[in-house]
Design an enzyme around this catalytic site. Sequence first.
Site, PDB file in Angstrom:
ATOM      1  CG  ASP A 167     -12.736  23.660  27.223  1.00  0.00           C
ATOM      2  OD1 ASP A 167     -12.007  22.657  27.046  1.00  0.00           O
ATOM      3  OD2 ASP A 167     -13.362  24.209  26.299  1.00  0.00           O
TER       4      ASP A 167
HETATM    5  N1  ATP Z   1     -11.281  38.304  21.598  1.00  0.00           N
HETATM    6  C1  ATP Z   1     -10.924  37.591  20.531  1.00  0.00           C
HETATM    7  N2  ATP Z   1     -10.034  38.087  19.645  1.00  0.00           N
HETATM    8  C2  ATP Z   1      -9.674  37.377  18.549  1.00  0.00           C
HETATM    9  N3  ATP Z   1     -10.154  36.127  18.260  1.00  0.00           N
HETATM   10  C3  ATP Z   1     -11.042  35.579  19.104  1.00  0.00           C
HETATM   11  C4  ATP Z   1     -11.475  36.274  20.291  1.00  0.00           C
HETATM   12  N4  ATP Z   1     -12.350  35.478  20.954  1.00  0.00           N
HETATM   13  C5  ATP Z   1     -12.459  34.343  20.235  1.00  0.00           C
HETATM   14  N5  ATP Z   1     -11.685  34.392  19.118  1.00  0.00           N
HETATM   15  C6  ATP Z   1     -11.555  33.332  18.115  1.00  0.00           C
HETATM   16  O1  ATP Z   1     -12.744  32.549  18.056  1.00  0.00           O
HETATM   17  C7  ATP Z   1     -12.509  31.172  18.415  1.00  0.00           C
HETATM   18  C8  ATP Z   1     -13.706  30.619  19.182  1.00  0.00           C
HETATM   19  O2  ATP Z   1     -13.932  31.377  20.364  1.00  0.00           O
HETATM   20  P1  ATP Z   1     -14.416  30.731  21.728  1.00  0.00           P
HETATM   21  O3  ATP Z   1     -13.395  29.727  22.183  1.00  0.00           O
HETATM   22  O4  ATP Z   1     -14.765  31.802  22.673  1.00  0.00           O
HETATM   23  O5  ATP Z   1     -15.745  29.972  21.240  1.00  0.00           O
HETATM   24  P2  ATP Z   1     -16.449  28.704  21.883  1.00  0.00           P
HETATM   25  O6  ATP Z   1     -17.696  28.408  21.127  1.00  0.00           O
HETATM   26  O7  ATP Z   1     -16.655  28.922  23.326  1.00  0.00           O
HETATM   27  O8  ATP Z   1     -15.340  27.632  21.585  1.00  0.00           O
HETATM   28  P3  ATP Z   1     -15.042  26.259  22.257  1.00  0.00           P
HETATM   29  O9  ATP Z   1     -15.710  25.239  21.409  1.00  0.00           O
HETATM   30  O10 ATP Z   1     -13.522  26.184  22.204  1.00  0.00           O
HETATM   31  O11 ATP Z   1     -15.548  26.291  23.658  1.00  0.00           O
HETATM   32  C9  ATP Z   1     -11.214  31.228  19.224  1.00  0.00           C
HETATM   33  O12 ATP Z   1     -10.491  30.042  19.167  1.00  0.00           O
HETATM   34  C10 ATP Z   1     -10.453  32.389  18.546  1.00  0.00           C
HETATM   35  O13 ATP Z   1      -9.756  31.922  17.425  1.00  0.00           O
END
Ligand code: ATP
Length: 449
Positions: free
Chosen positions: A296
């Site tokens: 992804d």
């Molecule tokens: N370590 C971090 N520092 C700052 N912002 C963060 C961090 N981790 C995540 N974010 C913010 O949170 C958002 C979502 O995080 P993440 O992609 O891990 O979630 P997800 O549920 O797995 O999303 P996706 O639907 O893309 O798989 C990121 O796009 C980012 O903007």
Amino acid sequence: MQCRRYSTKFSPPPLRTLHILSPPFLRAMSAQLFRAFDSLKDQAKDALWALSSCLCQQSAKVKINGRTFKINKVLGEGGFSFVYLAQDEHSGRQFALKKIRCPTGAEGVKEAMREVEAYRRFKHPNIIRILDSAVVQDPDGDGKIVYLFLPLYKRGNIQDAINANVVNGTHFPEQEMMRLFKGACEAIRAMHTYRAPIGATVPKTNGTAAKQKQQQRQQQQQQHHSDDEDDDERFPQPEGDGEDGYSYGSASVPLVTRRRVEEEGDTVFDGDEELGRIQEQQGSGATEIVPYAHRDLKPGNIMIADDGAAIVMDFGSTVKARVEIANRSQALVQQDIAAEQSTMAYRAPELYDVKTDTTLDEKVDIWSLGCTLFAMAYSHSPFENTQITEQGGSIAMAVLNAQYKHPANSAYSQGFKELVDSMLKVDPKDRPDIHKVLENTDRVLQSLA
Ligand SMILES: Nc1ncnc2c1ncn2[C@@H]1O[C@H](COP(=O)(O)OP(=O)(O)OP(=O)(O)O)[C@@H](O)[C@H]1O
């Protein structure tokens, strides 16, 4: 990531499978709709929590390991989680706290723990590291919540930088863009060439026994906490801190279990036997390459560190890269997984239409890297805003035909364009491997020096 109520990456099944409107298919569709509804409920709850803490000018608090963290704001929202800016009240240190809500049922937590283990598996300067994690009882329901403590990247991710470019009418200078891209490629090389120890005996894990033991522990822990919520007793802490509970606003709920795959010699999360095997074998010295694919990759999953380095994150979709497809049903399973976990505009064609008698491999990431580099340059994936999509065709159709164009007024070098084009080949065998991509990236960088 899978704890997942409802994925924003969900896409309808391919047209040719829609004729199977059999009762099981309809049941599956209605289950999906119910999950979607649950997901919306959860997201509304999380959003309200964040909003109310803003309106009250008072941060919500999370207590883990006797340490209290202030939740200052929502940093981002994924398809399956919320990410908050959390601050340790004692030290003032800030973290990104990812909260994954897992509805009732063992599968959800197991999937979330797989993400945690994936964070731990890859150690590389361009790969995010996980600082801590915890699984707690959801105070608002029967399910569990998995918390991941991650280093905070204040500069946000590459998608944020792209959005800022669009707003300001700017674009990445080519050298800066290629340097960022190179960092992401180095992270992917670490995944594609991951070495796992070999040679030791595989510990036999009895899933049921492990589950029963875990349940017993959980019951004891829950009992203990309901007897005395403020008690300071700690769980066995294999590395670093222990956790004794968690408070959500004014409510206090017990920590259910910690993130360990192995605890006191037992496999707690028996689903990840492979990781248990790797941990067991670490002393043996001999290793073999076991390529992993991120599956992804996209600008939103690459953070920018304070020093400008690219940091790859979000390992919810990560799998062992090589998957043999021996029959039609295996093909459809892989297609469904990809539909749920890999973002359409960055998803490789072989994941849209998985063919029998083939092997999926790490080349899926090379395609996504091609899309990511294109998006860094031109602010969108090559398969968004194409002639096909503008005429009402689907992203899938544009991807399967590799239908994209560099803008006529592109500000970037011929070497850059050739690099993108080399990665966006429909047949994975025609794409370069990650070593070659890095070599070509260096060549572009040298030409700009
Ligand atoms: N370590 C971090 N520092 C700052 N912002 C963060 C961090 N981790 C995540 N974010 C913010 O949170 C958002 C979502 O995080 P993440 O992609 O891990 O979630 P997800 O549920 O797995 O999303 P996706 O639907 O893309 O798989 C990121 O796009 C980012 O903007």
